[in-house]
Design an enzyme around this catalytic site. Structure first.
Site, mmCIF file in Angstrom:
data_model
loop_
_atom_site.group_PDB
_atom_site.id
_atom_site.type_symbol
_atom_site.label_atom_id
_atom_site.label_comp_id
_atom_site.label_asym_id
_atom_site.label_seq_id
_atom_site.Cartn_x
_atom_site.Cartn_y
_atom_site.Cartn_z
ATOM 1 N N PHE A 9 -19.126 -19.924 -11.965
ATOM 2 C CA PHE A 9 -19.197 -18.792 -11.043
ATOM 3 C C PHE A 9 -17.850 -18.086 -10.976
ATOM 4 C CE2 PHE A 9 -20.558 -16.454 -7.235
ATOM 5 C CZ PHE A 9 -21.861 -16.172 -7.600
ATOM 6 N N GLY A 149 -20.157 -8.757 -25.663
ATOM 7 C CA GLY A 149 -20.469 -8.395 -24.282
ATOM 8 C C GLY A 149 -21.651 -7.453 -24.190
ATOM 9 N N GLY A 201 -4.887 -7.155 -16.880
ATOM 10 C CA GLY A 201 -6.034 -8.048 -16.814
ATOM 11 C C GLY A 201 -6.826 -8.147 -18.099
ATOM 12 N N GLU A 204 -5.332 -13.120 -20.827
ATOM 13 C CA GLU A 204 -5.125 -14.231 -19.921
ATOM 14 C C GLU A 204 -3.642 -14.601 -19.863
ATOM 15 O OE1 GLU A 204 -7.496 -15.497 -18.102
ATOM 16 O OE2 GLU A 204 -9.172 -14.448 -19.058
ATOM 17 N N ASP A 215 -11.003 -16.461 -30.411
ATOM 18 C CA ASP A 215 -12.167 -15.846 -29.773
ATOM 19 C C ASP A 215 -13.018 -15.105 -30.804
ATOM 20 O OD1 ASP A 215 -13.618 -14.745 -27.283
ATOM 21 O OD2 ASP A 215 -12.960 -12.912 -28.293
ATOM 22 N N LYS A 219 -17.083 -15.847 -32.402
ATOM 23 C CA LYS A 219 -18.136 -14.840 -32.494
ATOM 24 C C LYS A 219 -18.631 -14.684 -33.929
ATOM 25 C CE LYS A 219 -16.165 -12.576 -28.472
ATOM 26 N NZ LYS A 219 -15.364 -11.457 -27.936
ATOM 27 N N GLY A 311 -15.927 -8.051 -19.297
ATOM 28 C CA GLY A 311 -16.139 -7.474 -17.972
ATOM 29 C C GLY A 311 -17.315 -8.112 -17.278
#
Length: 331
Positions: A9, A149, A201, A204, A215, A219, A311
Site C-alpha cells: 500500500f 505503466g 521524485g 529513488e 529496472d 521489463k 505514477g
C-alpha cells in the site's frame, strides 16, 4: 461480488484505492461490484469481509503511515484469513529473491486465486514457473502494469496485434534514465542531474535499479517471455546502465545530430539493455520521463506507443485494465 486483496500500500496501492473509488460506478455497471476485503503494507493490515472504504485506507495511510491497525507478521497469513477472488500485488520489487511479492503470488496461485501484479521481480525471476502454477490451478496472472505503466504494450501485442508477427520491440522503459539523459543533452552533468531527478521524485534515494539498467532489464524479460514466448530470466539479459555516459559522449552525439538513450531491446534472439545512439527526430529520441516503445511487426511495420511509465494513477490504470479483463471473463 469480486473480492480483492491489495498487497502493498505504497504509492501504487494508494493510487489503486483512489482509482477504485473514482471508477466505482464503471466497475459496478454490468459487473459484480468490486470490494477490497483486505489490504496490507509492510507493517500492518486491515480486513473487512463487507468491504473496506478505499479512501478510508488512503486517509489512514497518510495520517499514520500504516494501512491498518493490526500488526502484520506475514502477508500469507492475511491471504489465508479471508475469502477473496483476486490478489493485487503491488509490494516493492526485489530482483535478488523476488521478496515477499513472490511468496504472495505463489501462495495465491497455488490456491486457485487470480493475480494481478505490478511487481516486476517475481516475473523477472520466475515467469515460466508462475505461469505454469496459474495454469495448473486454473487461475490467471495478469501484469500489464509491470512494463511501461500506463503504456499498454502487453495487451496491445497480445490482443490487438494477434494477426501480426512481432519481430522485435525496442523502447525507453525507464523514465528516470530518460529524464537524466535528456537533461544531459543540454549540458547538465550526470551527478547534478541525478540529484535533480531525486529532488523531483523521479529517482529513488538509492537510484541503482534505474541508472544501472536493472529496472529496464526486468521489463525486457517480461516482454521476452510474454510476447516472444521465450523462457528467460533476469540473469540472461546483457545490461549496461547509464553511469558511464559522459558529457563528452553526449556532446559528440549532438555533433552528429543524435542523442543517447537507454534502450531495452527484445526479439527471438536479442535480450539487451544499453545506451544507444538515436537520430534526432526518431520516435525513440523523446525527452523527459515518458516511456516509448517501437514494435516492429511483419504486416503493419513499426508501431510506436508512448505513455507515462510510472505514477500512482498511471500504474493504477493498468491494474484497472487487468481487473476489468478478469471481470469480463466472469460474465
Amino acid at each position: 461480488m469480486m473480492r480483492i486483496i491489495i498487497a502493498g500500500f505504497g504509492t501504487v496501492g494508494q493510487g489503486l484505492a483512489e482509482t477504485l473509488h473514482k471508477k466505482s460506478n464503471l466497475l459496478s455497471s454490468g459487473h459484480d461490484p468490486v470490494r477490497i476485503v483486505a489490504a496490507f503494507d509492510s507493517k500492518s493490515f486491515a480486513i473487512d469481509t463487507d468491504g473496506l472504504d478505499p479512501m478510508g485506507l488512503v486517509t489512514r495511510k497518510a495520517n499514520t503511515g500504516s494501512v491498518g491497525t493490526k500488526k502484520l507478521i506475514d502477508g500469507t497469513d492475511v491471504l489465508d484469513s479471508v475469502e477473496y477472488d483476486v490478489l493485487i500485488e503491488a509490494s516493492p520489487t526485489n530482483i535478488e529473491t523476488g521478496g515477499a511479492g513472490l511468496r504472495h503470488i505463489e501462495h495465491a496461485l497455488s490456491r486457485g486465486k487470480d493475480v494481478i501484479t505490478v511487481n516486476k521481480g517475481p516475473l523477472a525471476l520466475k515467469f515460466k514457473e508462475l505461469s505454469r502454477l496459474a495454469e495448473k490451478n486454473k487461475s490467471s496472472i495478469l501484469y500489464e502494469g509491470t512494463v511501461g505503466g500506463a503504456m499498454p504494450i502487453i495487451n496491445l501485442c497480445r490482443e490487438n496485434l494477434q494477426g501480426e508477427r512481432v519481430r522485435s520491440i525496442r523502447g525507453i522503459f525507464n523514465g528516470t534514465c530518460n529524464f537524466i539523459l535528456s537533461r544531459m543533452d543540454n549540458g547538465s552533468p550526470f551527478e547534478q542531474t541525478l540529484k535533480e531527478a531525486q529532488q523531483l521524485g523521479y529517482a529513488e534515494t538509492d537510484p541503482r535499479y534505474d541508472i544501472e539498467g536493472i529496472d529496464t532489464a526486468c521489463k525486457v524479460v517480461i516482454l521476452a517471455n510474454s510476447i516472444f514466448k521465450r523462457n528467460v530470466k533476469f540473469s540472461d539479459v546483457s545490461i549496461t546502465g547509464i553511469t558511464s555516459v559522459s558529457t563528452e559522449a553526449i556532446a559528440l552525439a549532438n555533433d552528429h545530430d543524435m542523442v543517447i538513450r537507454l534502450i531495452g531491446e527484445v526479439s527471438d534472439t536479442v535480450l539487451d539493455v544499453s545506451p544507444r545512439l538515436i537520430p534526432k527526430g526518431h520516435p525513440l529520441s523523446v525527452s523527459g520521463t515518458l516511456n516509448t516503445a517501437q514494435i516492429l511487426t511483419d504486416l503493419a511495420g513499426p508501431i510506436t506507443i508512448s505513455g507515462k511509465g510510472a505514477g500512482r494513477i498511471e500504474t493504477a490504470s493498468a491494474i484497472l485494465s487487468d481487473l476489468m479483463t478478469l471481470m469480463g471473463r466472469r460474465r
